[in-house]
Write a protein that holds these residues in place. Structure first.
Motif, PDB file in Angstrom:
ATOM      1  N   THR A 153       0.857  -1.186   0.000  1.00 57.78           N
ATOM      2  CA  THR A 153       0.000   0.000   0.000  1.00 57.78           C
ATOM      3  C   THR A 153       0.893   1.236   0.000  1.00 57.78           C
ATOM      4  OG1 THR A 153      -0.066   0.208   2.406  1.00 57.78           O
ATOM      5  CG2 THR A 153      -1.707  -1.243   1.383  1.00 57.78           C
ATOM      6  N   ILE A 154       0.313   2.365  -0.378  1.00 52.83           N
ATOM      7  CA  ILE A 154       1.064   3.621  -0.321  1.00 52.83           C
ATOM      8  C   ILE A 154       1.366   3.967   1.131  1.00 52.83           C
ATOM      9  CG2 ILE A 154       0.864   6.120  -0.703  1.00 52.83           C
ATOM     10  CD1 ILE A 154      -0.583   5.480  -3.316  1.00 52.83           C
ATOM     11  N   ALA A 155       0.416   3.639   2.024  1.00 48.97           N
ATOM     12  CA  ALA A 155       0.601   3.941   3.450  1.00 48.97           C
ATOM     13  C   ALA A 155       1.827   3.236   4.012  1.00 48.97           C
ATOM     14  CB  ALA A 155      -0.645   3.543   4.226  1.00 48.97           C
ATOM     15  N   GLU A 156       2.009   1.966   3.671  1.00 45.65           N
ATOM     16  CA  GLU A 156       3.154   1.230   4.213  1.00 45.65           C
ATOM     17  C   GLU A 156       4.447   1.552   3.469  1.00 45.65           C
ATOM     18  OE1 GLU A 156       3.476  -3.175   2.889  1.00 45.65           O
ATOM     19  OE2 GLU A 156       1.341  -2.726   2.742  1.00 45.65           O
ATOM     20  N   SER A 157       4.314   2.311   2.370  1.00 50.52           N
ATOM     21  CA  SER A 157       5.497   2.680   1.588  1.00 50.52           C
ATOM     22  C   SER A 157       6.063   4.031   1.995  1.00 50.52           C
ATOM     23  CB  SER A 157       5.145   2.699   0.096  1.00 50.52           C
ATOM     24  OG  SER A 157       4.680   1.439  -0.333  1.00 50.52           O
ATOM     25  N   GLY A 158       5.542   4.579   3.091  1.00 57.30           N
ATOM     26  CA  GLY A 158       6.115   5.820   3.593  1.00 57.30           C
ATOM     27  C   GLY A 158       5.138   6.946   3.857  1.00 57.30           C
ATOM     28  N   LEU A 159       3.901   6.842   3.317  1.00 61.08           N
ATOM     29  CA  LEU A 159       2.914   7.905   3.541  1.00 61.08           C
ATOM     30  C   LEU A 159       1.823   7.371   4.472  1.00 61.08           C
ATOM     31  CD1 LEU A 159       2.559   9.487  -0.027  1.00 61.08           C
ATOM     32  CD2 LEU A 159       4.140  10.081   1.812  1.00 61.08           C
ATOM     33  N   ALA A 160       2.129   7.321   5.754  1.00 59.13           N
ATOM     34  CA  ALA A 160       1.216   6.754   6.750  1.00 59.13           C
ATOM     35  C   ALA A 160      -0.150   7.434   6.708  1.00 59.13           C
ATOM     36  CB  ALA A 160       1.825   6.890   8.143  1.00 59.13           C
ATOM     37  N   GLY A 161      -1.202   6.623   6.781  1.00 53.11           N
ATOM     38  CA  GLY A 161      -2.559   7.155   6.803  1.00 53.11           C
ATOM     39  C   GLY A 161      -3.166   7.374   5.434  1.00 53.11           C
ATOM     40  N   TYR A 162      -2.385   7.174   4.377  1.00 53.36           N
ATOM     41  CA  TYR A 162      -2.925   7.360   3.022  1.00 53.36           C
ATOM     42  C   TYR A 162      -3.970   6.274   2.746  1.00 53.36           C
ATOM     43  CZ  TYR A 162      -3.120   8.250  -2.003  1.00 53.36           C
ATOM     44  OH  TYR A 162      -3.549   8.565  -3.270  1.00 53.36           O
ATOM     45  N   ASP A 163      -5.175   6.689   2.367  1.00 55.37           N
ATOM     46  CA  ASP A 163      -6.267   5.743   2.109  1.00 55.37           C
ATOM     47  C   ASP A 163      -7.298   6.421   1.213  1.00 55.37           C
ATOM     48  OD1 ASP A 163      -8.158   3.714   2.143  1.00 55.37           O
ATOM     49  OD2 ASP A 163      -8.888   4.182   4.159  1.00 55.37           O
ATOM     50  N   VAL A 164      -7.242   6.137  -0.074  1.00 54.98           N
ATOM     51  CA  VAL A 164      -8.184   6.724  -1.032  1.00 54.98           C
ATOM     52  C   VAL A 164      -8.837   5.581  -1.810  1.00 54.98           C
ATOM     53  CG1 VAL A 164      -8.512   8.301  -2.969  1.00 54.98           C
ATOM     54  CG2 VAL A 164      -6.760   8.796  -1.246  1.00 54.98           C
ATOM     55  N   VAL A 165     -10.116   5.371  -1.552  1.00 54.81           N
ATOM     56  CA  VAL A 165     -10.854   4.284  -2.200  1.00 54.81           C
ATOM     57  C   VAL A 165     -12.139   4.843  -2.793  1.00 54.81           C
ATOM     58  CG1 VAL A 165     -12.019   2.069  -1.855  1.00 54.81           C
ATOM     59  CG2 VAL A 165      -9.911   2.570  -0.615  1.00 54.81           C
ATOM     60  N   GLY A 166     -12.383   4.555  -4.046  1.00 55.35           N
ATOM     61  CA  GLY A 166     -13.613   4.999  -4.687  1.00 55.35           C
ATOM     62  C   GLY A 166     -14.712   3.964  -4.548  1.00 55.35           C
ATOM     63  N   TRP A 167     -15.904   4.309  -4.972  1.00 58.09           N
ATOM     64  CA  TRP A 167     -17.024   3.374  -4.958  1.00 58.09           C
ATOM     65  C   TRP A 167     -18.032   3.760  -6.033  1.00 58.09           C
ATOM     66  CZ3 TRP A 167     -21.066   6.596  -3.814  1.00 58.09           C
ATOM     67  CH2 TRP A 167     -20.817   7.682  -2.974  1.00 58.09           C
ATOM     68  N   THR A 168     -18.867   2.807  -6.383  1.00 58.68           N
ATOM     69  CA  THR A 168     -19.906   3.038  -7.385  1.00 58.68           C
ATOM     70  C   THR A 168     -21.269   2.749  -6.775  1.00 58.68           C
ATOM     71  OG1 THR A 168     -19.639   0.769  -8.189  1.00 58.68           O
ATOM     72  CG2 THR A 168     -18.401   2.500  -9.329  1.00 58.68           C
ATOM     73  N   ALA A 169     -22.308   3.324  -7.371  1.00 63.96           N
ATOM     74  CA  ALA A 169     -23.642   3.187  -6.793  1.00 63.96           C
ATOM     75  C   ALA A 169     -24.713   3.469  -7.839  1.00 63.96           C
ATOM     76  CB  ALA A 169     -23.800   4.146  -5.615  1.00 63.96           C
ATOM     77  N   MET A 170     -25.937   3.121  -7.493  1.00 66.02           N
ATOM     78  CA  MET A 170     -27.090   3.327  -8.374  1.00 66.02           C
ATOM     79  C   MET A 170     -28.064   4.296  -7.715  1.00 66.02           C
ATOM     80  SD  MET A 170     -29.850   0.442  -9.656  1.00 66.02           S
ATOM     81  CE  MET A 170     -28.782  -0.310 -10.885  1.00 66.02           C
ATOM     82  N   CYS A 171     -28.505   5.311  -8.485  1.00 63.75           N
ATOM     83  CA  CYS A 171     -29.454   6.308  -7.976  1.00 63.75           C
ATOM     84  C   CYS A 171     -30.562   6.536  -8.998  1.00 63.75           C
ATOM     85  CB  CYS A 171     -28.756   7.642  -7.720  1.00 63.75           C
ATOM     86  SG  CYS A 171     -27.455   7.598  -6.485  1.00 63.75           S
TER      87      CYS A 171
END
Length: 332
Positions: free
Chosen positions: A246-264
């Motif tokens: 993960t980017i977090a374990e590669s030196g940028l602690a706390g980095y967490d960007v996850v997208g999602w999809t949905a129906m409306c």
């Protein structure tokens, strides 16, 4: 004094005679639209261009929805404008339940922080039907660059401020890259695209250096070594690529960007139609084969009710607002 009133039981024959009498008198019995829906093809309006992971997932859903609803379900790709083009097209389709919007992190929670004027308000102009899946992004670089890790990328970019370019295929990938910029203390130049396929083609052609992109779109390029995979953007490693850090374990602690999809649906669609679509979506997303196909696209199924989806959006919107502000992104 209480009276026990016994309502007469209308037998099937009597009910038929009653309806025939109404028709003979020129009176048409009223039938709820939700009871007869759907009686014509349904459009799933998607902000994704054809060929990307979101488009493949939407077409998979359309196929199974058509089987369950007994009507054709068509995918209408309307990329551009951070998903606004597709959102407006879905809203123009009306409130009869035949025009459904396939939204995302960008269109449903991020746009109000990225655009000075958003022509529709997701919280009030759209009714939530169902979440579909979450999808972490991957960080890929051109193999022509002397970079094999996140730390090497940061060092390389620090030596070349404003010269390393990143492709952003949508607002989520733009936020992922901008957050990376801010956390790493570097300055990479954004090159916007309307979708992942075009951005990856330019990466392979050497016209752009790095990208934060969905795994499915990048997979064939990674496997053929035309792109180099450095990391995933989620807080935890992906089961699809457990050896990738993960980017977090590669030196940028706390980095967490996850997208999602949905129906409306456009706001005001009959609640019974919304509930029907949600029930069918839960059936589809609970299928093991569908979960496996979405997993192959780098997506994890999310189950839940319309109310749970609405609650999720109320939490996600301020979270993305904080990320966007912290990344120094100004609304345009």
């Amino acid at each position: 004094m209480q009276h026990n009133i016994r309502r007469p039981h209308m037998k099937r024959r009597s009910l038929l005679e009653f309806h025939l009498a109404l028709l003979a008198a020129g009176i048409t019995p009223v039938v709820s639209g939700a009871q007869t829906w759907p009686t014509q093809p349904i459009r799933l309006v998607s902000p994704s261009p054809p060929g990307g992971a979101a488009d493949v997932a939407t077409r998979l859903i359309a196929k199974h929805l058509a089987e369950l609803l007994g009507q054709a379900v068509l995918v209408d790709n309307r990329p551009g404008g951070n998903g606004v083009v597709a959102g407006l097209e879905a809203l123009r389709g009306g409130k009869d339940g035949y025009s459904i919007f396939m939204g995302s992190t960008t269109t449903l929670v991020a746009n109000p922080y990225l655009m000075k004027q958003v022509p529709f308000e997701p919280a009030t102009d759209l009714d939530p039907i169902a979440l579909v899946a979450s999808l972490p992004f991957v960080l890929v670089v051109s193999p022509s660059l002397p970079i094999a890790s996140v730390k090497e990328l940061i060092a390389y970019a620090k030596e070349r401020p404003g010269k390393v370019t990143f492709a952003s295929a949508n607002a989520t990938s733009f936020v992922a890259a901008s957050t990376f910029n801010q956390r790493a203390g570097i300055e990479m130049l954004n090159v916007p695209y309307k979708g992942a396929p075009a951005s990856l083609t330019d990466m392979v052609g050497g016209r752009v250096d790095i990208s934060f992109v969905d795994f499915s779109s990048a997979r064939t390029f990674i496997e053929s070594k035309r792109l180099r995979l450095l990391a995933v953007t989620s807080a935890k490693r992906s089961p699809l690529m457990p050896q990738t850090p993960t980017i977090a374990e590669s030196g940028l602690a706390g980095y967490d960007v996850v997208g999602w999809t949905a129906m409306c649906a456009p706001a005001g669609v009959d609640p019974a139609i919304v509930q029907r679509l949600n029930r069918e979506m839960q059936k589809i997303l609970s299928r093991k084969d569908v979960q496996e196909q979405l997993a192959a696209l780098g997506q994890d199924v999310i189950l839940g009710t319309p109310d749970e989806f609405a609650s999720f959006m109320r939490t996600e919107r301020p979270r993305w607002g904080r990320m966007i502000r912290n990344a120094g992104i100004s609304a345009e």
